[in-house]
Write a protein that holds these residues in place. Structure first.
Motif, PDB file in Angstrom:
ATOM      1  N   MET A   1     -45.353  33.414  60.479  1.00  0.00           N
ATOM      2  CA  MET A   1     -45.582  33.666  59.067  1.00  0.00           C
ATOM      3  C   MET A   1     -47.088  33.801  58.852  1.00  0.00           C
ATOM      4  O   MET A   1     -47.867  32.963  59.283  1.00  0.00           O
ATOM      5  CB  MET A   1     -44.995  32.507  58.266  1.00  0.00           C
ATOM      6  N   THR A   2     -47.474  34.854  58.168  1.00  0.00           N
ATOM      7  CA  THR A   2     -48.873  35.072  57.818  1.00  0.00           C
ATOM      8  C   THR A   2     -49.013  34.891  56.318  1.00  0.00           C
ATOM      9  O   THR A   2     -48.430  35.645  55.534  1.00  0.00           O
ATOM     10  CB  THR A   2     -49.331  36.487  58.212  1.00  0.00           C
ATOM     11  N   ARG A   3     -49.755  33.886  55.924  1.00  0.00           N
ATOM     12  CA  ARG A   3     -49.981  33.648  54.498  1.00  0.00           C
ATOM     13  C   ARG A   3     -51.231  34.395  54.063  1.00  0.00           C
ATOM     14  O   ARG A   3     -52.221  34.416  54.784  1.00  0.00           O
ATOM     15  CB  ARG A   3     -50.201  32.168  54.218  1.00  0.00           C
ATOM     16  N   THR A   4     -51.173  34.961  52.869  1.00  0.00           N
ATOM     17  CA  THR A   4     -52.366  35.559  52.300  1.00  0.00           C
ATOM     18  C   THR A   4     -52.362  35.352  50.795  1.00  0.00           C
ATOM     19  O   THR A   4     -51.313  35.396  50.157  1.00  0.00           O
ATOM     20  CB  THR A   4     -52.507  37.059  52.622  1.00  0.00           C
ATOM     21  N   ASP A   5     -53.562  35.120  50.270  1.00  0.00           N
ATOM     22  CA  ASP A   5     -53.705  35.033  48.826  1.00  0.00           C
ATOM     23  C   ASP A   5     -54.472  36.240  48.288  1.00  0.00           C
ATOM     24  O   ASP A   5     -54.920  36.246  47.154  1.00  0.00           O
ATOM     25  CB  ASP A   5     -54.370  33.723  48.408  1.00  0.00           C
ATOM     26  N   LEU A   6     -54.588  37.270  49.132  1.00  0.00           N
ATOM     27  CA  LEU A   6     -55.277  38.496  48.727  1.00  0.00           C
ATOM     28  C   LEU A   6     -54.245  39.554  48.356  1.00  0.00           C
ATOM     29  O   LEU A   6     -53.512  40.059  49.211  1.00  0.00           O
ATOM     30  CB  LEU A   6     -56.169  39.002  49.861  1.00  0.00           C
ATOM     31  N   PRO A   7     -54.165  39.905  47.071  1.00  0.00           N
ATOM     32  CA  PRO A   7     -53.154  40.876  46.632  1.00  0.00           C
ATOM     33  C   PRO A   7     -53.439  42.272  47.166  1.00  0.00           C
ATOM     34  O   PRO A   7     -54.596  42.630  47.380  1.00  0.00           O
ATOM     35  CB  PRO A   7     -53.258  40.835  45.111  1.00  0.00           C
ATOM     36  N   ALA A  14     -49.461  42.203  40.966  1.00  0.00           N
ATOM     37  CA  ALA A  14     -49.754  41.974  42.385  1.00  0.00           C
ATOM     38  C   ALA A  14     -50.384  40.610  42.593  1.00  0.00           C
ATOM     39  O   ALA A  14     -50.057  39.903  43.558  1.00  0.00           O
ATOM     40  CB  ALA A  14     -50.664  43.078  42.928  1.00  0.00           C
ATOM     41  N   HIS A  15     -51.262  40.212  41.685  1.00  0.00           N
ATOM     42  CA  HIS A  15     -51.884  38.894  41.794  1.00  0.00           C
ATOM     43  C   HIS A  15     -50.834  37.783  41.668  1.00  0.00           C
ATOM     44  O   HIS A  15     -50.803  36.850  42.475  1.00  0.00           O
ATOM     45  CB  HIS A  15     -52.969  38.707  40.724  1.00  0.00           C
ATOM     46  N   LEU A  16     -49.988  37.876  40.666  1.00  0.00           N
ATOM     47  CA  LEU A  16     -48.986  36.837  40.441  1.00  0.00           C
ATOM     48  C   LEU A  16     -47.989  36.751  41.594  1.00  0.00           C
ATOM     49  O   LEU A  16     -47.678  35.657  42.086  1.00  0.00           O
ATOM     50  CB  LEU A  16     -48.254  37.083  39.123  1.00  0.00           C
ATOM     51  N   VAL A  17     -47.477  37.882  42.032  1.00  0.00           N
ATOM     52  CA  VAL A  17     -46.493  37.899  43.117  1.00  0.00           C
ATOM     53  C   VAL A  17     -47.123  37.412  44.416  1.00  0.00           C
ATOM     54  O   VAL A  17     -46.514  36.637  45.166  1.00  0.00           O
ATOM     55  CB  VAL A  17     -45.882  39.311  43.263  1.00  0.00           C
ATOM     56  N   THR A  18     -48.344  37.845  44.695  1.00  0.00           N
ATOM     57  CA  THR A  18     -49.025  37.411  45.923  1.00  0.00           C
ATOM     58  C   THR A  18     -49.248  35.905  45.910  1.00  0.00           C
ATOM     59  O   THR A  18     -48.996  35.229  46.919  1.00  0.00           O
ATOM     60  CB  THR A  18     -50.373  38.150  46.091  1.00  0.00           C
ATOM     61  N   ARG A  24     -45.415  29.576  48.090  1.00  0.00           N
ATOM     62  CA  ARG A  24     -44.118  29.372  48.749  1.00  0.00           C
ATOM     63  C   ARG A  24     -44.318  29.207  50.255  1.00  0.00           C
ATOM     64  O   ARG A  24     -43.784  28.281  50.868  1.00  0.00           O
ATOM     65  CB  ARG A  24     -43.207  30.574  48.517  1.00  0.00           C
ATOM     66  N   ASP A  25     -45.061  30.138  50.843  1.00  0.00           N
ATOM     67  CA  ASP A  25     -45.302  30.087  52.294  1.00  0.00           C
ATOM     68  C   ASP A  25     -46.065  28.829  52.682  1.00  0.00           C
ATOM     69  O   ASP A  25     -45.850  28.271  53.761  1.00  0.00           O
ATOM     70  CB  ASP A  25     -46.070  31.326  52.756  1.00  0.00           C
ATOM     71  N   THR A  26     -46.956  28.376  51.821  1.00  0.00           N
ATOM     72  CA  THR A  26     -47.697  27.152  52.097  1.00  0.00           C
ATOM     73  C   THR A  26     -46.763  25.952  52.115  1.00  0.00           C
ATOM     74  O   THR A  26     -46.875  25.081  52.990  1.00  0.00           O
ATOM     75  CB  THR A  26     -48.833  26.960  51.069  1.00  0.00           C
ATOM     76  N   ALA A  27     -45.828  25.887  51.190  1.00  0.00           N
ATOM     77  CA  ALA A  27     -44.861  24.783  51.178  1.00  0.00           C
ATOM     78  C   ALA A  27     -44.079  24.746  52.492  1.00  0.00           C
ATOM     79  O   ALA A  27     -43.890  23.678  53.087  1.00  0.00           O
ATOM     80  CB  ALA A  27     -43.908  24.919  49.989  1.00  0.00           C
ATOM     81  N   VAL A  28     -43.665  25.905  52.963  1.00  0.00           N
ATOM     82  CA  VAL A  28     -42.929  25.981  54.234  1.00  0.00           C
ATOM     83  C   VAL A  28     -43.853  25.583  55.390  1.00  0.00           C
ATOM     84  O   VAL A  28     -43.450  24.827  56.282  1.00  0.00           O
ATOM     85  CB  VAL A  28     -42.341  27.393  54.435  1.00  0.00           C
ATOM     86  N   ALA A  29     -45.087  26.051  55.368  1.00  0.00           N
ATOM     87  CA  ALA A  29     -46.041  25.715  56.440  1.00  0.00           C
ATOM     88  C   ALA A  29     -46.298  24.214  56.502  1.00  0.00           C
ATOM     89  O   ALA A  29     -46.497  23.659  57.591  1.00  0.00           O
ATOM     90  CB  ALA A  29     -47.351  26.467  56.241  1.00  0.00           C
TER      91      ALA A  29
END
Length: 167
Positions: A1-7, A14-18, A24-29
């Motif tokens: 999994m690659t997390r990114t906060d860059l939309p 795009a900002h909100l969805v990203t 979400r990905d951070t919680a899983v990580a």
């Protein structure tokens, strides 16, 4: 999994969805490599339901509630009730962490088209607490805030459970 906060685009959606996907990905990580036993540990003495498993279960049901029940006006299948407001955290203790994470990811995958298919100013079919109308934008911001706050809880729980930090 690659997390990114860059939309991928400079627009608000795009900002909100990203950011929602990022938290979400951070919680899983935060749960990566955690055993089922570790996921059920409640290391905070005054918070017996504050477990990694409970938080992942909670996040899954919060998204269901806000996007499916409130925004779309569908049935509310969330397990909590007035008599047992933390039931989703309690029942998560009986589910393998891998299953909780899979359910959370499946929920996110199922809800992405809902988010993509509506304008940010679209009003939810049901009002929020106290009868206040909310928009998809508000719901997305709320989900980002809620998930980010619980990621902080997951940080503390994980460090106290097995010493893992920095995910």
């Amino acid at each position: 999994m690659t997390r990114t906060d860059l939309p991928p685009a400079p627009d608000e959606r795009a900002h909100l969805v990203t950011f929602l996907d990022y938290v979400r990905d951070t919680a899983v990580a935060k749960c990566d490599g955690l055993s089922d036993e570790g996921a059920r540990e409640a290391p905070l003495p005054r918070s017996p339901l504050m477990t990694a498993a409970g938080l992942i279960g909670h996040l899954r049901w919060v998204e269901h509630y806000w996007l499916e029940a409130v925004f779309l006006g569908g049935g509310n299948r969330a397990p909590w009730s007035a008599e047992d407001p933390d039931r989703e955290m309690r029942i998560a203790l009986d589910v393998p962490l891998e299953r909780l994470i899979a359910d959370y990811r499946e929920q996110a995958d199922r809800l992405r088209p809902v988010i993509a298919g509506h304008g940010l100013d679209t009003e939810a079919k049901r009002p929020a607490r106290g009868g206040v109308p909310v928009t998809l934008r508000w719901i997305l911001m709320h989900l980002i805030e809620e998930t980010a706050r619980h990621n902080g809880h997951l940080d503390a729980i994980r460090e106290l459970t097995d010493g893992t930090t920095g995910t």
